[in-house]
Design an enzyme around this catalytic site. Structure first.
Site, PDB file in Angstrom:
ATOM      1  N   GLY A   3      -0.508 -31.943  27.177  1.00 22.70           N
ATOM      2  CA  GLY A   3      -0.900 -32.935  26.697  1.00 22.70           C
ATOM      3  C   GLY A   3      -1.039 -34.367  27.793  1.00 22.70           C
ATOM      4  O   GLY A   3      -1.619 -34.873  27.782  1.00 22.70           O
ATOM      5  N   GLU A  38       5.482 -37.682  29.965  1.00 22.02           N
ATOM      6  CA  GLU A  38       4.751 -37.072  28.733  1.00 22.02           C
ATOM      7  C   GLU A  38       3.871 -37.189  28.094  1.00 22.02           C
ATOM      8  O   GLU A  38       3.259 -38.306  28.119  1.00 22.02           O
ATOM      9  CB  GLU A  38       5.926 -37.193  27.645  1.00 22.02           C
ATOM     10  CG  GLU A  38       6.037 -36.588  26.742  1.00 22.02           C
ATOM     11  CD  GLU A  38       5.447 -35.020  26.331  1.00 22.02           C
ATOM     12  OE1 GLU A  38       4.681 -34.610  27.070  1.00 22.02           O
ATOM     13  OE2 GLU A  38       6.582 -34.283  25.633  1.00 22.02           O
ATOM     14  N   ASP A  39       2.963 -36.496  27.483  1.00 23.48           N
ATOM     15  CA  ASP A  39       1.850 -37.579  26.581  1.00 23.48           C
ATOM     16  C   ASP A  39       2.633 -38.174  24.993  1.00 23.48           C
ATOM     17  O   ASP A  39       1.757 -39.437  24.993  1.00 23.48           O
ATOM     18  CB  ASP A  39       1.021 -36.419  25.907  1.00 23.48           C
ATOM     19  CG  ASP A  39       1.211 -35.313  25.527  1.00 23.48           C
ATOM     20  OD1 ASP A  39       2.861 -34.739  25.222  1.00 23.48           O
ATOM     21  OD2 ASP A  39       1.071 -34.548  24.322  1.00 23.48           O
ATOM     22  N   ASP A  71       7.474 -37.791  20.262  1.00 29.47           N
ATOM     23  CA  ASP A  71       6.788 -38.005  17.991  1.00 29.47           C
ATOM     24  C   ASP A  71       8.426 -37.381  17.535  1.00 29.47           C
ATOM     25  O   ASP A  71       9.726 -38.390  17.087  1.00 29.47           O
ATOM     26  CB  ASP A  71       6.076 -36.645  18.291  1.00 29.47           C
ATOM     27  CG  ASP A  71       6.054 -36.371  16.189  1.00 29.47           C
ATOM     28  OD1 ASP A  71       5.581 -37.413  15.856  1.00 29.47           O
ATOM     29  OD2 ASP A  71       5.468 -35.301  16.154  1.00 29.47           O
ATOM     30  N   THR A  72       9.165 -36.332  17.499  1.00 30.26           N
ATOM     31  CA  THR A  72      10.332 -35.896  16.777  1.00 30.26           C
ATOM     32  C   THR A  72      11.192 -36.250  17.807  1.00 30.26           C
ATOM     33  O   THR A  72      12.686 -35.951  17.350  1.00 30.26           O
ATOM     34  CB  THR A  72      10.855 -34.718  16.286  1.00 30.26           C
ATOM     35  OG1 THR A  72      10.392 -33.559  17.020  1.00 30.26           O
ATOM     36  CG2 THR A  72       9.529 -34.281  14.579  1.00 30.26           C
ATOM     37  N   LYS A  88       5.833 -42.039  18.669  1.00 28.73           N
ATOM     38  CA  LYS A  88       6.069 -42.518  16.827  1.00 28.73           C
ATOM     39  C   LYS A  88       7.324 -42.455  16.784  1.00 28.73           C
ATOM     40  O   LYS A  88       8.287 -41.376  16.160  1.00 28.73           O
ATOM     41  CB  LYS A  88       5.158 -41.094  16.649  1.00 28.73           C
ATOM     42  CG  LYS A  88       3.869 -41.241  16.351  1.00 28.73           C
ATOM     43  CD  LYS A  88       3.110 -40.328  15.664  1.00 28.73           C
ATOM     44  CE  LYS A  88       2.541 -39.276  16.654  1.00 28.73           C
ATOM     45  NZ  LYS A  88       1.960 -38.127  15.397  1.00 28.73           N
ATOM     46  N   PHE A 126      -1.797 -38.708  13.441  1.00 27.36           N
ATOM     47  CA  PHE A 126      -1.867 -37.308  14.184  1.00 27.36           C
ATOM     48  C   PHE A 126      -2.990 -37.525  15.313  1.00 27.36           C
ATOM     49  O   PHE A 126      -4.764 -37.963  14.657  1.00 27.36           O
ATOM     50  CB  PHE A 126      -2.107 -36.119  13.808  1.00 27.36           C
ATOM     51  CG  PHE A 126      -1.780 -34.641  13.735  1.00 27.36           C
ATOM     52  CD1 PHE A 126      -1.728 -34.309  15.119  1.00 27.36           C
ATOM     53  CD2 PHE A 126      -3.384 -34.740  15.262  1.00 27.36           C
ATOM     54  CE1 PHE A 126      -1.014 -33.193  16.281  1.00 27.36           C
ATOM     55  CE2 PHE A 126      -3.503 -33.127  16.084  1.00 27.36           C
ATOM     56  CZ  PHE A 126      -2.558 -32.692  16.227  1.00 27.36           C
ATOM     57  N   ASP A 157      -4.496 -32.494  22.046  1.00 25.98           N
ATOM     58  CA  ASP A 157      -5.267 -31.588  21.411  1.00 25.98           C
ATOM     59  C   ASP A 157      -4.989 -30.957  19.458  1.00 25.98           C
ATOM     60  O   ASP A 157      -3.781 -31.407  19.319  1.00 25.98           O
ATOM     61  CB  ASP A 157      -5.528 -30.341  22.207  1.00 25.98           C
ATOM     62  CG  ASP A 157      -3.904 -29.306  21.806  1.00 25.98           C
ATOM     63  OD1 ASP A 157      -2.874 -30.343  21.566  1.00 25.98           O
ATOM     64  OD2 ASP A 157      -4.248 -28.031  20.948  1.00 25.98           O
ATOM     65  N   ARG A 204      -9.177 -32.891  24.410  1.00 27.63           N
ATOM     66  CA  ARG A 204      -8.327 -33.272  25.644  1.00 27.63           C
ATOM     67  C   ARG A 204      -8.712 -34.168  26.047  1.00 27.63           C
ATOM     68  O   ARG A 204      -8.625 -34.716  26.586  1.00 27.63           O
ATOM     69  CB  ARG A 204      -7.976 -31.852  26.276  1.00 27.63           C
ATOM     70  CG  ARG A 204      -6.647 -31.131  25.241  1.00 27.63           C
ATOM     71  CD  ARG A 204      -5.406 -30.567  25.893  1.00 27.63           C
ATOM     72  NE  ARG A 204      -4.986 -29.313  25.587  1.00 27.63           N
ATOM     73  CZ  ARG A 204      -3.857 -29.135  25.153  1.00 27.63           C
ATOM     74  NH1 ARG A 204      -3.620 -30.363  25.523  1.00 27.63           N
ATOM     75  NH2 ARG A 204      -3.565 -28.211  24.733  1.00 27.63           N
TER      76      ARG A 204
HETATM   77  P1  5GP Z   1       8.717 -33.633  19.666  1.00 26.91           P
HETATM   78  O1  5GP Z   1       8.890 -32.393  20.374  1.00 26.91           O
HETATM   79  O2  5GP Z   1       8.901 -35.319  20.591  1.00 26.91           O
HETATM   80  O3  5GP Z   1       8.341 -33.386  18.140  1.00 26.91           O
HETATM   81  O4  5GP Z   1       6.768 -33.583  19.668  1.00 26.91           O
HETATM   82  C1  5GP Z   1       6.241 -33.355  21.550  1.00 26.91           C
HETATM   83  C2  5GP Z   1       4.655 -32.934  21.779  1.00 26.91           C
HETATM   84  O5  5GP Z   1       4.297 -33.386  20.404  1.00 26.91           O
HETATM   85  C3  5GP Z   1       4.052 -33.884  22.136  1.00 26.91           C
HETATM   86  O6  5GP Z   1       3.915 -32.873  23.203  1.00 26.91           O
HETATM   87  C4  5GP Z   1       2.930 -33.427  21.679  1.00 26.91           C
HETATM   88  O7  5GP Z   1       1.878 -31.935  22.518  1.00 26.91           O
HETATM   89  C5  5GP Z   1       2.723 -32.986  20.393  1.00 26.91           C
HETATM   90  N1  5GP Z   1       3.016 -33.979  19.399  1.00 26.91           N
HETATM   91  C6  5GP Z   1       3.166 -34.895  18.677  1.00 26.91           C
HETATM   92  N2  5GP Z   1       2.442 -35.866  18.148  1.00 26.91           N
HETATM   93  C7  5GP Z   1       0.814 -36.070  17.738  1.00 26.91           C
HETATM   94  C8  5GP Z   1       0.119 -36.067  17.678  1.00 26.91           C
HETATM   95  O8  5GP Z   1      -0.485 -37.548  17.603  1.00 26.91           O
HETATM   96  N3  5GP Z   1      -0.810 -35.448  18.139  1.00 26.91           N
HETATM   97  C9  5GP Z   1      -1.178 -34.329  18.748  1.00 26.91           C
HETATM   98  N4  5GP Z   1      -2.230 -33.635  20.107  1.00 26.91           N
HETATM   99  N5  5GP Z   1      -0.183 -33.785  19.223  1.00 26.91           N
HETATM  100  C10 5GP Z   1       1.465 -34.161  19.016  1.00 26.91           C
END
Ligand code: 5GP
Length: 171
Positions: free
Chosen positions: A40, A95-96, A99-100, A127, A148, A155, A161
């Site tokens: 991403g 990083e894009d 999230d968690t 987020k 989302f 993507d 993307r």
């Molecule tokens: P984490 O491990 O912090 O939960 O998530 C990281 C990855 O989850 C990001 O690099 C991304 O690829 C994906 N992700 C999290 N939220 C979104 C979202 O709203 N849209 C998309 N397309 N990918 C997300």
């Protein structure tokens, strides 16, 4: 299905210039290993790098994420590792979206065992409402609510993307 523009191309580019200025000042006189976290990050990383006024070495890592869906499993696998020896070096992850925080928890645990001089994170989006692990984001472009998003590198099953803006996906 429709995608509504959430953050415009102009806003993204403006914010990247601001972040690049701060990053370039913070690392003035230092070399940085910029590590893009695929997939991403590719647009954000490319645009940010072009605005940085620093000597950089560019590397990429890949970690597994959502697969085909829109919710996280919590299981993170490192699919591609960097090649540089980062001992005593400044590492800036790009990083894009955080999230968690599962992805960064795993990446940071791994990278800190390699003795870097410093480790920082630049993220296009965050987020905070979804955070399960505390992650310090040093350079954040936009904080968003729990929606989302797609576009500008992000993507849904490989689609969208290529969009130059960040959009909200309405199923
Ligand atoms: P984490 O491990 O912090 O939960 O998530 C990281 C990855 O989850 C990001 O690099 C991304 O690829 C994906 N992700 C999290 N939220 C979104 C979202 O709203 N849209 C998309 N397309 N990918 C997300």
């Amino acid at each position: 299905m429709a995608i509504d523009v959430f953050i415009s191309e102009e806003k993204i580019q403006e914010r990247i210039k601001e972040l690049a200025e701060v990053i370039s000042k913070d690392y003035k006189g230092e070399e940085v290993i910029v590590v893009g976290v695929l997939n991403g990050c590719f647009m954000f990383c490319a645009d940010l790098l072009r605005e940085l006024d620093l000597p950089v070495i560019t590397e990429f890592m890949a970690a597994s994420s959502y697969g085909e869906g829109t919710t996280t499993s919590g299981q993170v696998d490192i699919l591609l590792d960097i090649k540089s020896d980062i001992k005593g070096k400044n590492v800036l992850f790009v990083e894009d979206i955080v999230d968690t925080g599962h992805t960064f928890k795993k990446i940071l645990e791994m990278i800190k065992t390699r003795g870097p001089k410093s480790v920082k994170i630049a993220s296009l989006l965050s987020k905070p409402a979804r955070r399960e692990h505390e992650i310090d984001i040093d350079y954040l472009a936009f904080e968003i609510e729990d929606k989302f998003v797609v576009g500008y590198g992000l993507d849904l099953a490989g689609k969208y993307r290529e969009l130059p803006y960040i959009g909200i996906y309405n199923s």
